[in-house]
Scaffold this active site. Structure first.
Site, PDB file in Angstrom:
ATOM      1  N   GLY A   1      44.102  19.325   7.128  1.00 27.21           N
ATOM      2  CA  GLY A   1      44.324  19.828   8.482  1.00 27.21           C
ATOM      3  C   GLY A   1      43.543  21.113   8.722  1.00 27.21           C
ATOM      4  O   GLY A   1      42.347  21.098   9.013  1.00 27.21           O
ATOM      5  N   GLY A   2      44.202  22.234   8.560  1.00 26.83           N
ATOM      6  CA  GLY A   2      43.603  23.536   8.895  1.00 26.83           C
ATOM      7  C   GLY A   2      42.243  23.768   8.257  1.00 26.83           C
ATOM      8  O   GLY A   2      41.301  24.242   8.921  1.00 26.83           O
TER       9      GLY A   2
ATOM     10  N   GLY B   1      50.616  22.717   6.959  1.00 28.51           N
ATOM     11  CA  GLY B   1      50.415  23.910   7.775  1.00 28.51           C
ATOM     12  C   GLY B   1      51.205  25.123   7.314  1.00 28.51           C
ATOM     13  O   GLY B   1      51.302  26.115   8.031  1.00 28.51           O
TER      14      GLY B   1
ATOM     15  N   GLU C   1      53.773  14.837  12.350  1.00 26.96           N
ATOM     16  CA  GLU C   1      53.962  15.459  13.668  1.00 26.96           C
ATOM     17  C   GLU C   1      54.325  14.404  14.714  1.00 26.96           C
ATOM     18  O   GLU C   1      55.065  14.684  15.660  1.00 26.96           O
ATOM     19  CB  GLU C   1      52.698  16.254  14.037  1.00 26.96           C
ATOM     20  CG  GLU C   1      52.631  17.557  13.241  1.00 26.96           C
ATOM     21  CD  GLU C   1      51.246  17.971  12.785  1.00 26.96           C
ATOM     22  OE1 GLU C   1      50.255  17.574  13.405  1.00 26.96           O
ATOM     23  OE2 GLU C   1      51.171  18.707  11.783  1.00 26.96           O
TER      24      GLU C   1
ATOM     25  N   SER D   1      48.247  21.449   3.217  1.00 27.22           N
ATOM     26  CA  SER D   1      47.653  22.713   2.773  1.00 27.22           C
ATOM     27  C   SER D   1      46.599  22.541   1.679  1.00 27.22           C
ATOM     28  O   SER D   1      46.501  23.361   0.755  1.00 27.22           O
ATOM     29  CB  SER D   1      48.740  23.711   2.328  1.00 27.22           C
ATOM     30  OG  SER D   1      49.599  24.010   3.416  1.00 27.22           O
TER      31      SER D   1
ATOM     32  N   ASN E   1      41.829  15.933   9.671  1.00 18.86           N
ATOM     33  CA  ASN E   1      42.637  15.707  10.868  1.00 18.86           C
ATOM     34  C   ASN E   1      42.572  16.985  11.694  1.00 18.86           C
ATOM     35  O   ASN E   1      43.170  17.981  11.331  1.00 18.86           O
ATOM     36  CB  ASN E   1      44.079  15.372  10.452  1.00 18.86           C
ATOM     37  CG  ASN E   1      45.009  15.278  11.644  1.00 18.86           C
ATOM     38  OD1 ASN E   1      44.576  15.296  12.791  1.00 18.86           O
ATOM     39  ND2 ASN E   1      46.310  15.183  11.376  1.00 18.86           N
ATOM     40  N   TRP E   2      41.809  16.912  12.771  1.00 19.10           N
ATOM     41  CA  TRP E   2      41.599  18.129  13.572  1.00 19.10           C
ATOM     42  C   TRP E   2      42.772  18.446  14.483  1.00 19.10           C
ATOM     43  O   TRP E   2      42.777  19.477  15.154  1.00 19.10           O
ATOM     44  CB  TRP E   2      40.302  17.982  14.400  1.00 19.10           C
ATOM     45  CG  TRP E   2      39.060  17.919  13.569  1.00 19.10           C
ATOM     46  CD1 TRP E   2      38.959  18.115  12.208  1.00 19.10           C
ATOM     47  CD2 TRP E   2      37.720  17.651  14.023  1.00 19.10           C
ATOM     48  NE1 TRP E   2      37.654  17.980  11.798  1.00 19.10           N
ATOM     49  CE2 TRP E   2      36.870  17.698  12.894  1.00 19.10           C
ATOM     50  CE3 TRP E   2      37.157  17.370  15.267  1.00 19.10           C
ATOM     51  CZ2 TRP E   2      35.487  17.481  12.981  1.00 19.10           C
ATOM     52  CZ3 TRP E   2      35.787  17.151  15.358  1.00 19.10           C
ATOM     53  CH2 TRP E   2      34.965  17.214  14.230  1.00 19.10           C
ATOM     54  N   LYS E   3      43.731  17.557  14.571  1.00 14.05           N
ATOM     55  CA  LYS E   3      44.914  17.757  15.424  1.00 14.05           C
ATOM     56  C   LYS E   3      44.475  18.184  16.836  1.00 14.05           C
ATOM     57  O   LYS E   3      43.444  17.716  17.311  1.00 14.05           O
ATOM     58  CB  LYS E   3      45.867  18.757  14.749  1.00 14.05           C
ATOM     59  CG  LYS E   3      46.185  18.332  13.303  1.00 14.05           C
ATOM     60  CD  LYS E   3      47.296  19.082  12.658  1.00 14.05           C
ATOM     61  CE  LYS E   3      47.498  18.571  11.234  1.00 14.05           C
ATOM     62  NZ  LYS E   3      48.629  19.177  10.557  1.00 14.05           N
TER      63      LYS E   3
ATOM     64  N   HIS F   1      51.755  10.016  11.315  1.00 15.17           N
ATOM     65  CA  HIS F   1      51.660  11.419  10.896  1.00 15.17           C
ATOM     66  C   HIS F   1      53.005  12.106  11.127  1.00 15.17           C
ATOM     67  O   HIS F   1      53.715  11.789  12.077  1.00 15.17           O
ATOM     68  CB  HIS F   1      50.549  12.139  11.672  1.00 15.17           C
ATOM     69  CG  HIS F   1      50.266  13.487  11.108  1.00 15.17           C
ATOM     70  ND1 HIS F   1      51.009  14.592  11.445  1.00 15.17           N
ATOM     71  CD2 HIS F   1      49.353  13.894  10.188  1.00 15.17           C
ATOM     72  CE1 HIS F   1      50.551  15.635  10.760  1.00 15.17           C
ATOM     73  NE2 HIS F   1      49.545  15.235   9.993  1.00 15.17           N
TER      74      HIS F   1
ATOM     75  N   GLU G   1      51.947  12.992   2.706  1.00 11.06           N
ATOM     76  CA  GLU G   1      51.933  14.338   3.257  1.00 11.06           C
ATOM     77  C   GLU G   1      53.356  14.884   3.311  1.00 11.06           C
ATOM     78  O   GLU G   1      54.089  14.626   4.289  1.00 11.06           O
ATOM     79  CB  GLU G   1      51.339  14.332   4.671  1.00 11.06           C
ATOM     80  CG  GLU G   1      49.901  13.857   4.730  1.00 11.06           C
ATOM     81  CD  GLU G   1      49.162  14.465   5.925  1.00 11.06           C
ATOM     82  OE1 GLU G   1      48.162  15.155   5.691  1.00 11.06           O
ATOM     83  OE2 GLU G   1      49.589  14.267   7.068  1.00 11.06           O
TER      84      GLU G   1
END
Ligand code: 13P
Length: 249
Positions: free
Chosen positions: A232-233, A171, A95, A211, A9-11, A93, A165
């Site tokens: 993610g990151g 994150g 967010e 993470s 997920n590149w956000k 998600h 998640e």
């Protein structure tokens, strides 16, 4: 047997060129045995689907509207995602839930819409740190799962993936331990069995996200009920994402 699934997920990250380069690196690495998904920003979907066309990589939107078309400024519909080559959409998600206030009912209507319009769905659930400390983890995850799948027929389940998640692990660098994550995954599979049946629950993939990195991916995905990772990151660079794909093999 559930085929492992690793998705990035590149956000709201990467410019067009970086997105294209990363997509090419993932495409060249993806092979049989692990399903690989990429969720770029909407404006990069065209580039990423073009670059990954004909490969093992599936590409999806990070969100979509619960409407098909019309006067909904700023929204993107499931048919639009499909038209551009996306095959899947990420919904619920944390967010979207916590930064943009999306409710279970709203997410549920998007899930139904996306499935109806021919997209696969990756439905995210997970508790906040306050909810975990308060002993609410199972209740929150069960409620989000049941609401998200409300009205979804058993026959559509093969097009749905669940991602657990925990919000406190997203994150933050703090990962749920394999035991913590595994317990929730097993619990969720039990809920799916209750909502549908044992076979349906056994066939569904439940990914862990929060993470995930090369150093912890293998031990997390070694847990029997953890069928892959939503990253993610660490999905933003080939040197951290490709080893996570390998860890799923
Ligand atoms: P991080 O891997 O950066 O914690 O993000 C997880 C996530 O939200 C994926 O959807």
């Amino acid at each position: 047997m559930r085929t492992p699934y690793v998705a990035g997920n590149w956000k709201m990250n990467l410019d067009r060129r970086a997105a294209g380069e990363l997509a090419a690196a993932v495409r060249d690495h993806a092979a049989d045995g692990v399903h690989v998904g990429l969720f770029p920003a909407m404006v990069h979907l065209d580039e990423v689907t073009r670059i990954t066309a004909g490969s093992h990589v599936r590409v999806g939107g990070q969100n979509c509207s619960d409407q098909v078309s019309g006067a909904f400024t700023g929204e993107v519909s499931a048919p639009m995602l499909k038209d551009i080559g996306a095959t899947v959409v990420l919904l619920g998600h944390s967010e979207r839930r916590h930064v943009y206030g999306e409710t279970d009912a709203f997410i549920s209507s998007k899930v139904r819409r996306a499935l109806e319009d021919g997209l696969d769905v990756m439905l995210c659930v997970g508790e906040t740190i306050e909810q975990r400390k308060d002993g609410q983890t199972e209740t929150v995850c069960r409620t989000q799962l049941a609401a998200g799948l409300d009205g979804v027929e058993r026959s559509a389940l093969e097009r749905v993936t669940i991602a657990y998640e925990p919000v406190w692990a997203i994150g933050t660098g703090e990962t749920a331990s394999p035991e913590q994550a595994g317990a929730v995954h097993t619990y969720l599979r039990g809920i799916l069995a209750g909502m549908y049946d044992d076979d349906a629950a056994a066939a569904m993939r439940i990914l862990y996200g929060g993470s995930v990195k090369p150093s912890n991916a293998k031990e997390l995905m070694a847990v029997p009920d953890i069928d892959g990772a939503l990253v993610g990151g660490a999905a933003l660079k080939p040197e951290t994402f490709l080893p996570i794909i390998d860890a799923a093999r």
